[in-house]
Scaffold this active site. Structure first.
Site: not given
Ligand code: LLP
Length: 431
Positions: A285, A325, A353
């Site tokens: 992210r 979320y 819908c």
């Molecule tokens: N490493 C692992 C093992 C992870 O499970 C994740 C994210 C990341 C790295 C990357 O995380 P980030 O830096 O992006 O926070 N769909 C959700 C977020 C799910 C994250 C899953 N794992 C949302 O839209 O907020």
């Protein structure tokens, strides 16, 4: 008034001559070429964020593995591959994407709690840099796969430090009741077992306590527990050389104040001072979240009894985060309102819908007119990747902008393509 630069972290997305642009391209120009809805990403913003992350760890052995799940479009991965990024993947599909975008296997970390034997075989056959193992069962399966392939595989054990990441409960991963990692108490035994298994080269510890973390505290607690374990293992003769600190750094969607990358790096430098280890990070992210928008067109305005609805042509099938979320994404008109305007509470909803198909409820917004373009901000991460064709809606196209150029990097599928994956059961065919 709407500020010309919408987001302090993303100067690439701003109003110019009264119109919202990604870099030098007005969103209306993309809409004319690609139709709506579409995602538009700034290549410059993605590169800038990656470089900033890398610079924060300059001089410290640190490997950056972009977490492909955040945005796995081949052009996005390739943009980062060109800067030397590695990848963090969680499936064979993502592994294949990283390879196809130019990241070699020896720069790929394979994470996830449920890798199948076939996926492990694929990773081993493609010289995976490291497999982050999350259970004894997986360790044994991997040992068998490695033996069959006549290879030795580098492994990190992902631990569960039982830390509250203080984020949305659906994306917190580091509490003991979560399915992720191996509890700290069991980790030494698993390490002992790993050390005795053929085909396994124990290299490190991995941790990832959740996503969209907006405070440093939980990271510090988790990392200090991991470092403590690292030292305890060394005292027992198990010397590791890598620490993978995962991803999870939050971004600003609304008014959050996540730590800066320099603050995050500062804490980690301090905590790992004197430790002879290579660090790895898996940001997703942070790199892409604020670099993209979802552009949509207003279809209708409808005054309900208690709500003013703005019905747009994007929906929860395109961007699921608000529904799943209760996530906040800023919403702005693509054409800046001229002069002062009166913001009134409006509810921006899609055509799907379901009542949950809403991008904002009762939010003070400038007036919108049917036919006008709207941008939903901070949609570069976990946007297009989580889209579906629910309601048999073709998911939004994706566009990458660089300077004054843009390219469609994923087309909206045609209806024929959507239907073509189904098969008529033989007893129904020809009726
Ligand atoms: N490493 C692992 C093992 C992870 O499970 C994740 C994210 C990341 C790295 C990357 O995380 P980030 O830096 O992006 O926070 N769909 C959700 C977020 C799910 C994250 C899953 N794992 C949302 O839209 O907020």
């Amino acid at each position: 008034m709407i500020a010309p630069i919408l987001h302090p972290d993303t100067p690439e997305i701003a109003y110019r001559n009264g119109e919202l642009c990604v870099e030098d391209v007005p969103l209306s120009r993309i809409a004319a070429a690609a139709g709506t809805p579409f995602y538009a990403y700034s290549a410059g913003a993605i590169e800038r964020r990656y470089r900033h992350f890398a610079a924060a760890f300059a001089g410290r052995a640190a490997r950056l593995c972009y977490s492909v799940k955040a945005n796995s479009n081949l052009s996005v991965i390739a943009t980062l591959a060109a800067l030397g990024a590695g990848a963090d993947v969680v499936s064979e599909g993502e592994f294949r994407r990283a390879l196809a975008a130019g990241i070699p296997g020896n720069r790929i970390v394979f994470s996830g709690i449920g890798k199948s034997a076939a996926e492990l075989e694929f990773a081993v056959a493609h010289d995976v840099f490291q497999i982050n193992v999350e259970s004894r069962g997986e360790l044994e399966a991997l040992s068998a796969v490695a033996r069959r392939a006549g290879r030795t595989v580098a492994v990190a054990i992902r631990v569960n430090p039982d830390v509250d990441a203080r984020t949305h409960h659906k994306i917190a991963t580091g509490k003991k009741e979560n399915k992720f990692g191996i509890d700290l108490a069991h980790a030494p035994d698993v390490f002992a077992e790993a050390a005795s298994l053929p085909g396994i080269a124990l290299k490190g510890l991995a941790v990832h306590i959740g996503s969209q973390l907006t405070a440093l505290g939980p990271f510090e607690i988790a990392f200090s527990r991991v470092i403590e374990l690292f030292r305890a293992l060394a005292a027992r003769g198990i010397r590791l050389e890598r620490l993978d600190f995962g991803g999870g750094i939050g971004i600003r969607y609304r008014d959050e104040t996540p730590p800066t990358i320099d603050e995050y790096a500062g804490v980690i430098r301090q905590m790992t001072r004197g430790l002879d280890v290579e660090l790895a990070f898996e940001p997703g992210r942070y790199i892409v979240g604020n670099a993209g928008v979802l552009a949509t067109r207003v279809l209708y305005l409808k005054d309900g009894v208690t709500r003013h609805f703005v019905i747009v042509d994007a929906a929860m099938n395109d961007l699921l985060r608000p529904t799943l979320y209760d996530a906040w994404h800023d919403i702005v008109p693509v054409r800046a309102p001229e002069g002062a305007f009166h913001a009134t509470p409006q509810s921006v909803v899609g055509p799907v819908c379901e009542t949950g198909d809403a991008f904002a409820l009762d939010r003070p917004l400038p007036p919108f007119r049917p036919g006008e373009l709207m941008a939903i901000l901070s949609a570069g991460a976990y946007g297009a990747v989580m889209s579906s064709s629910y309601n048999t809606r073709p998911p939004a196209a994706e566009v990458l902008v660089r300077g004054g150029d843009f390219a469609v990097i994923r087309e909206r599928p045609s209806y024929d393509e959507l239907l073509a994956r189904d098969r008529m059961a033989p007893w129904l065919a020809g009726r």
